[in-house]
Write a protein that holds these residues in place. Structure first.
Motif, short mmCIF file in Angstrom:
data_model
loop_
_atom_site.label_atom_id
_atom_site.label_comp_id
_atom_site.label_asym_id
_atom_site.label_seq_id
_atom_site.Cartn_x
_atom_site.Cartn_y
_atom_site.Cartn_z
N GLU A 11 0.87 -1.18 0.00
CA GLU A 11 0.00 0.00 0.00
C GLU A 11 0.91 1.22 0.00
OE1 GLU A 11 -2.55 0.03 3.49
OE2 GLU A 11 -2.27 2.19 3.60
N VAL A 12 0.78 2.09 -1.00
CA VAL A 12 1.67 3.25 -1.10
C VAL A 12 0.87 4.53 -1.24
CG1 VAL A 12 3.62 4.28 -2.31
CG2 VAL A 12 3.30 1.82 -2.42
N GLU A 13 1.15 5.47 -0.37
CA GLU A 13 0.61 6.82 -0.52
C GLU A 13 1.60 7.59 -1.37
OE1 GLU A 13 0.95 8.88 3.22
OE2 GLU A 13 1.31 10.74 2.13
N VAL A 14 1.16 8.08 -2.53
CA VAL A 14 2.04 8.91 -3.35
C VAL A 14 1.47 10.33 -3.30
CG1 VAL A 14 3.43 9.01 -5.44
CG2 VAL A 14 2.25 6.91 -4.88
N ASN A 15 2.19 11.17 -2.62
CA ASN A 15 1.67 12.48 -2.22
C ASN A 15 2.65 13.54 -2.73
OD1 ASN A 15 1.00 14.76 -0.75
ND2 ASN A 15 0.74 13.67 1.18
N MET A 16 2.23 14.28 -3.73
CA MET A 16 3.17 15.19 -4.41
C MET A 16 3.24 16.56 -3.78
SD MET A 16 4.70 13.58 -6.81
CE MET A 16 4.85 12.37 -5.52
N ASN A 17 2.48 16.79 -2.72
CA ASN A 17 2.42 18.13 -2.16
C ASN A 17 2.21 18.04 -0.65
OD1 ASN A 17 2.36 20.93 -2.27
ND2 ASN A 17 0.17 21.01 -2.75
N SER A 18 3.19 17.37 0.03
CA SER A 18 3.02 17.13 1.47
C SER A 18 3.01 18.44 2.25
CB SER A 18 4.16 16.25 1.99
OG SER A 18 5.36 17.00 2.05
N GLY A 19 3.65 19.46 1.67
CA GLY A 19 3.68 20.76 2.32
C GLY A 19 4.77 20.91 3.35
N TYR A 20 5.46 19.82 3.71
CA TYR A 20 6.48 19.95 4.77
C TYR A 20 7.85 19.41 4.39
CZ TYR A 20 5.84 14.98 5.88
OH TYR A 20 5.78 13.61 5.82
N GLY A 21 7.96 18.54 3.37
CA GLY A 21 9.29 18.03 3.04
C GLY A 21 9.22 16.78 2.19
N TYR A 22 10.41 16.26 1.87
CA TYR A 22 10.53 15.02 1.11
C TYR A 22 10.66 13.90 2.13
CZ TYR A 22 12.35 11.65 -2.31
OH TYR A 22 12.54 10.55 -3.12
N ASP A 23 9.68 13.04 2.17
CA ASP A 23 9.61 12.07 3.25
C ASP A 23 9.27 10.71 2.67
OD1 ASP A 23 9.51 10.99 5.76
OD2 ASP A 23 7.68 12.02 6.39
N ILE A 24 10.19 9.76 2.83
CA ILE A 24 10.01 8.43 2.27
C ILE A 24 9.93 7.45 3.43
CG2 ILE A 24 11.08 6.63 0.84
CD1 ILE A 24 10.17 9.15 -0.75
N GLN A 25 8.84 6.70 3.50
CA GLN A 25 8.67 5.75 4.59
C GLN A 25 8.36 4.37 4.03
OE1 GLN A 25 5.80 7.28 7.37
NE2 GLN A 25 6.72 9.32 7.34
N CYS A 26 8.83 3.36 4.74
CA CYS A 26 8.53 1.99 4.32
C CYS A 26 8.53 1.09 5.54
CB CYS A 26 9.56 1.52 3.30
SG CYS A 26 9.23 -0.15 2.69
N GLU A 27 7.49 0.30 5.67
CA GLU A 27 7.40 -0.65 6.78
C GLU A 27 7.07 -2.02 6.22
OE1 GLU A 27 4.17 0.06 9.52
OE2 GLU A 27 5.15 -1.11 11.11
N ILE A 28 7.80 -3.03 6.69
CA ILE A 28 7.46 -4.40 6.28
C ILE A 28 6.79 -5.09 7.46
CG2 ILE A 28 9.25 -4.60 4.51
CD1 ILE A 28 10.92 -6.23 6.56
N ILE A 29 5.72 -5.81 7.18
CA ILE A 29 4.98 -6.51 8.22
C ILE A 29 5.16 -8.00 7.96
CG2 ILE A 29 2.68 -6.92 9.22
CD1 ILE A 29 3.13 -3.70 7.47
N CYS A 30 5.82 -8.67 8.90
CA CYS A 30 6.14 -10.09 8.73
C CYS A 30 5.39 -10.90 9.79
CB CYS A 30 7.64 -10.32 8.86
SG CYS A 30 8.63 -9.34 7.74
#
Ligand code: ISE
Length: 346
Positions: free
Chosen positions: A232-251
């Motif tokens: 599931e990926v949120e692709v958000n081109m105008n966060s308003g606060y910065g360049y923020d890349i997050q990733c979580e794996i659920i095992c």
């Protein structure tokens, strides 16, 4: 690999750089100041003044077309950092000249052009193309992959990510959200899972009213890989606060997520935390350094590593499929050609 000793720094790989925009200039600085075993000998840009401006401090050659640069004896290998729609034709020219090429993502803007590149590389009989999916060189993502591959947390079940730009570029379009930004996520999920995609759904959420009304933003991408793992990926081109890349794996036995990149944690004036990067160049600086060094080391041995043209093709199929899903409102199955032998066990 002829004329390896005729560059500015004798004995080094002579690189021609096409495109002297932000990423091109960043790679120029990187190769001249950081990378071992290579030098940039030539640049080209459709905006010749920009090319001259970039070349001047280093006293390097400026070509008036990318094709001339690729064919020149001054150039052993090529980096393509020009506009997305020029990537395919320069990559095809590099393969026909049997010159290794690092093409920034996306490999091409259509699936058909990606297939033409695969076919030309097959004809050439070896890999010449690496696609600039630099996140594969990021230590955080590498650690996540090692956790998945080792099985220490059991089987991987789901992946959750966010791709947030502070704001979008002036030429941004609704489709670029998936084809230019989201494509990193589409590649990294394939790489983390080691699987191709089975089906995908892209949705528009409630829209950000501060984004240019021509652009649908943000967008939500949902995929299922062939082993059932969902992403599931949120692709958000105008966060308003910065360049923020997050990733979580659920095992099965635990989860892991990328740490927030930070040098220091500030406590001051009622604030406790750290600054957020404003763009990709700072966030992934080390990944880019490691990517280009690995590419140079491989090319000097006439070998290839990193993301291949097949990976560039697969990411483009994924992007195209998700755009179709977003526009039709349906869950869409992924359809790919058979993988040519050249890319087996890569
Ligand atoms: C930008 O064009 C890039 O290439 C970055 O890698 C990506 O993360 C960003 O979203 C794009 O806007």
């Amino acid at each position: 690999m002829e004329n390896m000793n005729a560059g500015k720094r004798p004995g080094q790989l002579k690189i021609g750089l096409i495109g002297t925009g932000a990423i091109g200039r960043d790679h120029l600085r990187r190769i001249m100041d950081v990378i071992q075993g290579a030098t940039v000998t030539a640049v080209a840009d459709y905006n010749e003044a920009a090319a001259r401006g970039a070349a001047e401090p280093y006293g390097i050659e400026v070509f008036s077309s990318g094709e001339e640069l690729i064919r020149s004896e001054l150039v052993d290998a090529v980096i393509i950092a020009s506009s997305d729609d020029s990537h395919a034709r320069y990559t095809l020219e590099c393969i026909s000249q049997r010159k290794h090429v690092l093409c920034e993502k996306p490999l091409a803007t259509t699936v058909e052009d990606c297939i033409a590149i695969l076919r030309q590389e097959e004809l050439a009989g070896q890999r010449f193309v690496q696609v600039g999916f630099m996140r594969r060189y990021d230590r955080g993502y590498q650690h996540l992959k090692q956790i998945i591959d080792s099985g220490e947390l059991g089987e991987l079940l789901m992946i959750r990510s966010s791709h947030r730009n502070k704001t979008h570029a002036a030429n941004h379009t609704t489709d670029m959200t998936i084809k230019n930004s989201g494509i990193h996520e589409l590649d990294i999920v394939r790489w983390l899972t080691g699987q191709e995609y089975q089906e995908g759904l892209a949705l528009l959420t409630r829209q950000n009213q501060t984004t240019d009304p021509q652009i649908r933003d943000p967008q939500l991408i949902l995929t299922r890989s062939c082993n059932g793992v969902t992403s599931e990926v949120e692709v958000n081109m105008n966060s308003g606060y910065g360049y923020d890349i997050q990733c979580e794996i659920i095992c099965e036995k635990g989860t892991a997520r990328l740490a927030d990149p930070q040098e220091v944690v500030l406590r001051a004036d009622g604030f406790h935390g750290h600054k957020v990067h404003s763009d990709w160049s700072a966030r992934f600086v080390e990944a880019y350094d490691r990517e280009i060094q690995d590419w140079v080391d491989s090319v000097l041995k006439n070998q290839s590593s990193g993301a291949s043209a097949w990976d560039g093709y697969a990411a483009q199929v994924a992007a195209q499929t998700l755009i179709e899903s977003r526009d039709s409102g349906r869950l869409v199955p992924f359809a790919m050609i058979d993988q040519p032998e050249l890319y087996n066990n890569q």
